[in-house]
Design a protein around this motif. Structure first.
Motif, PDB file in Angstrom:
ATOM      1  N   ALA A   4       0.813  -1.219   0.000  1.00  0.00           N
ATOM      2  CA  ALA A   4       0.000   0.000   0.000  1.00  0.00           C
ATOM      3  C   ALA A   4       0.847   1.270   0.000  1.00  0.00           C
ATOM      4  O   ALA A   4       0.351   2.355  -0.310  1.00  0.00           O
ATOM      5  N   GLY A   5       2.143   1.134   0.334  1.00  0.00           N
ATOM      6  CA  GLY A   5       3.013   2.303   0.378  1.00  0.00           C
ATOM      7  C   GLY A   5       3.034   2.947   1.746  1.00  0.00           C
ATOM      8  O   GLY A   5       2.153   2.697   2.580  1.00  0.00           O
ATOM      9  N   LYS A   6       4.054   3.761   1.961  1.00  0.00           N
ATOM     10  CA  LYS A   6       4.250   4.385   3.271  1.00  0.00           C
ATOM     11  C   LYS A   6       4.446   5.895   3.111  1.00  0.00           C
ATOM     12  O   LYS A   6       5.538   6.420   3.287  1.00  0.00           O
ATOM     13  N   PRO A   7       3.343   6.599   2.778  1.00  0.00           N
ATOM     14  CA  PRO A   7       3.457   8.036   2.543  1.00  0.00           C
ATOM     15  C   PRO A   7       3.679   8.861   3.803  1.00  0.00           C
ATOM     16  O   PRO A   7       4.158   9.988   3.730  1.00  0.00           O
ATOM     17  N   LEU A   8       3.318   8.298   4.962  1.00  0.00           N
ATOM     18  CA  LEU A   8       3.510   9.017   6.217  1.00  0.00           C
ATOM     19  C   LEU A   8       4.800   8.558   6.878  1.00  0.00           C
ATOM     20  O   LEU A   8       5.170   7.391   6.791  1.00  0.00           O
ATOM     21  N   GLU A   9       5.464   9.485   7.549  1.00  0.00           N
ATOM     22  CA  GLU A   9       6.667   9.141   8.306  1.00  0.00           C
ATOM     23  C   GLU A   9       6.227   8.603   9.666  1.00  0.00           C
ATOM     24  O   GLU A   9       5.777   9.357  10.521  1.00  0.00           O
ATOM     25  N   ILE A  10       6.308   7.285   9.832  1.00  0.00           N
ATOM     26  CA  ILE A  10       5.883   6.656  11.083  1.00  0.00           C
ATOM     27  C   ILE A  10       6.972   5.688  11.528  1.00  0.00           C
ATOM     28  O   ILE A  10       7.470   4.892  10.727  1.00  0.00           O
ATOM     29  N   GLY A  11       7.320   5.762  12.803  1.00  0.00           N
ATOM     30  CA  GLY A  11       8.258   4.811  13.379  1.00  0.00           C
ATOM     31  C   GLY A  11       7.701   4.263  14.684  1.00  0.00           C
ATOM     32  O   GLY A  11       7.179   5.018  15.509  1.00  0.00           O
ATOM     33  N   VAL A  12       7.778   2.954  14.860  1.00  0.00           N
ATOM     34  CA  VAL A  12       7.343   2.300  16.092  1.00  0.00           C
ATOM     35  C   VAL A  12       8.535   1.528  16.633  1.00  0.00           C
ATOM     36  O   VAL A  12       9.095   0.675  15.922  1.00  0.00           O
ATOM     37  N   PHE A  13       8.933   1.822  17.868  1.00  0.00           N
ATOM     38  CA  PHE A  13      10.209   1.316  18.382  1.00  0.00           C
ATOM     39  C   PHE A  13      10.047   0.652  19.754  1.00  0.00           C
ATOM     40  O   PHE A  13       9.332   1.140  20.617  1.00  0.00           O
ATOM     41  N   ILE A  14      10.753  -0.459  19.920  1.00  0.00           N
ATOM     42  CA  ILE A  14      10.929  -1.108  21.217  1.00  0.00           C
ATOM     43  C   ILE A  14      12.420  -1.329  21.387  1.00  0.00           C
ATOM     44  O   ILE A  14      13.064  -1.956  20.531  1.00  0.00           O
ATOM     45  N   ASN A  15      12.979  -0.764  22.462  1.00  0.00           N
ATOM     46  CA  ASN A  15      14.438  -0.860  22.683  1.00  0.00           C
ATOM     47  C   ASN A  15      15.226  -0.391  21.468  1.00  0.00           C
ATOM     48  O   ASN A  15      16.205  -1.028  21.049  1.00  0.00           O
ATOM     49  N   HIS A  16      14.774   0.704  20.871  1.00  0.00           N
ATOM     50  CA  HIS A  16      15.447   1.347  19.737  1.00  0.00           C
ATOM     51  C   HIS A  16      15.417   0.518  18.463  1.00  0.00           C
ATOM     52  O   HIS A  16      16.114   0.832  17.494  1.00  0.00           O
ATOM     53  N   LYS A  17      14.612  -0.550  18.440  1.00  0.00           N
ATOM     54  CA  LYS A  17      14.484  -1.363  17.230  1.00  0.00           C
ATOM     55  C   LYS A  17      13.053  -1.268  16.714  1.00  0.00           C
ATOM     56  O   LYS A  17      12.116  -1.064  17.488  1.00  0.00           O
ATOM     57  N   SER A  18      12.887  -1.451  15.406  1.00  0.00           N
ATOM     58  CA  SER A  18      11.561  -1.389  14.812  1.00  0.00           C
ATOM     59  C   SER A  18      11.274  -2.671  14.034  1.00  0.00           C
ATOM     60  O   SER A  18      12.191  -3.420  13.679  1.00  0.00           O
ATOM     61  N   SER A  19      10.014  -2.938  13.798  1.00  0.00           N
ATOM     62  CA  SER A  19       9.526  -4.013  12.941  1.00  0.00           C
ATOM     63  C   SER A  19       9.706  -5.409  13.548  1.00  0.00           C
ATOM     64  O   SER A  19       8.743  -6.088  13.866  1.00  0.00           O
ATOM     65  N   PHE A  20      10.941  -5.856  13.718  1.00  0.00           N
ATOM     66  CA  PHE A  20      11.255  -7.133  14.368  1.00  0.00           C
ATOM     67  C   PHE A  20      12.085  -6.809  15.608  1.00  0.00           C
ATOM     68  O   PHE A  20      13.235  -6.386  15.497  1.00  0.00           O
ATOM     69  N   THR A  21      11.497  -7.002  16.798  1.00  0.00           N
ATOM     70  CA  THR A  21      12.109  -6.493  18.024  1.00  0.00           C
ATOM     71  C   THR A  21      12.156  -7.572  19.102  1.00  0.00           C
ATOM     72  O   THR A  21      11.562  -8.645  18.949  1.00  0.00           O
ATOM     73  N   GLU A  22      12.842  -7.271  20.197  1.00  0.00           N
ATOM     74  CA  GLU A  22      12.852  -8.185  21.331  1.00  0.00           C
ATOM     75  C   GLU A  22      12.966  -7.395  22.628  1.00  0.00           C
ATOM     76  O   GLU A  22      13.494  -6.280  22.648  1.00  0.00           O
ATOM     77  N   THR A  23      12.435  -7.991  23.694  1.00  0.00           N
ATOM     78  CA  THR A  23      12.514  -7.364  25.001  1.00  0.00           C
ATOM     79  C   THR A  23      12.160  -8.406  26.056  1.00  0.00           C
ATOM     80  O   THR A  23      11.851  -9.546  25.733  1.00  0.00           O
ATOM     81  N   LYS A  24      12.211  -7.994  27.312  1.00  0.00           N
ATOM     82  CA  LYS A  24      11.887  -8.887  28.424  1.00  0.00           C
ATOM     83  C   LYS A  24      10.397  -8.789  28.764  1.00  0.00           C
ATOM     84  O   LYS A  24       9.760  -7.772  28.487  1.00  0.00           O
ATOM     85  N   PRO A  25       9.834  -9.834  29.377  1.00  0.00           N
ATOM     86  CA  PRO A  25       8.449  -9.746  29.845  1.00  0.00           C
ATOM     87  C   PRO A  25       8.277  -8.578  30.825  1.00  0.00           C
ATOM     88  O   PRO A  25       9.217  -8.171  31.496  1.00  0.00           O
TER      89      PRO A  25
END
Length: 212
Positions: A96-117
């Motif tokens: 669909a394309g990404k016309p808006l500037e959007i970032g979603v971050f967990i521990n400074h990583k986006s898209s494929f991330t990891e963290t503790k429970p």
């Protein structure tokens, strides 16, 4: 062409096997097969060369990472389903394309991330086009977020910043206190491009979390 995927499998393959390794193979093949449908939609759009390339690269990169996670991260049939659905969602977003500037971050990583429970800090940054503002939207009519998980997981929706923002930089609380190592959570945050309470566009950004 929907901007996102409804999170449902197209067949009942998972009901026909309880062999996780066999199901991984089925889903890896499915991700590769369905990607051609999304590439056909890119063909249909007849985009400028640079945008066409950007969308195809997004689809291909998603195939690679999703199949790595299916092979190495997912430990159960439910986890394989979640990783697969996450990948299909991401391919739809690239298509669909990404016309808006959007970032979603967990521990400074986006898209494929990891963290503790625990209570997971999810940072969402966004800016609108042509001087417009942004605000959090709804993924479905009555559901602000899409979320699938192998554990109990939910977003705290009390006191969400739902106003129009010049530059979005907000923190969401994803509750996963009961998660265990190797659980996975996939979620989609939707952001709208708005001006004077009129919505011009919206896009979802999908993120997957590996609990470690």
């Amino acid at each position: 062409m929907p901007m996102d995927y409804d999170g449902m499998r197209t067949d009942d393959a998972s009901l026909r096997t309880d062999n996780v390794d066999e199901y991984r193979r089925t889903c890896i093949d499915f991700i590769e097969d369905i990607s051609h449908n999304y590439e056909e939609w890119v063909d249909y759009y007849k985009l400028p060369e640079d945008e066409d390339k950007r969308r195809r690269e997004g689809i291909r990169a998603t195939i690679t990472r999703t199949n790595e996670w299916i092979a190495k991260v997912a430990q159960s049939i439910k986890a394989v389903d979640i990783v697969m659905n996450d990948g299909i969602q991401k391919m739809a977003e690239s298509t669909a394309g990404k016309p808006l500037e959007i970032g979603v971050f967990i521990n400074h990583k986006s898209s494929f991330t990891e963290t503790k429970p625990g209570i997971i800090d999810v940072i969402v940054k966004a800016s609108g086009r042509k001087g417009r503002k942004t605000k959090l939207g709804f993924h479905f009519k009555d559901d602000r977020f899409r979320i699938e998980s192998t554990c109990e997981a939910y977003f705290d929706e009390t006191d969400l910043p739902t106003e129009e923002l010049e530059m979005m930089d907000i923190h969401l609380k994803l509750h996963a206190e009961n998660a265990k190592q190797r659980d996975v959570i996939s979620f989609t945050v939707t952001v709208c491009d708005v001006e004077n309470d009129v919505e011009f566009d919206r896009r979802g950004v999908t993120t997957i979390v590996h609990l470690v």
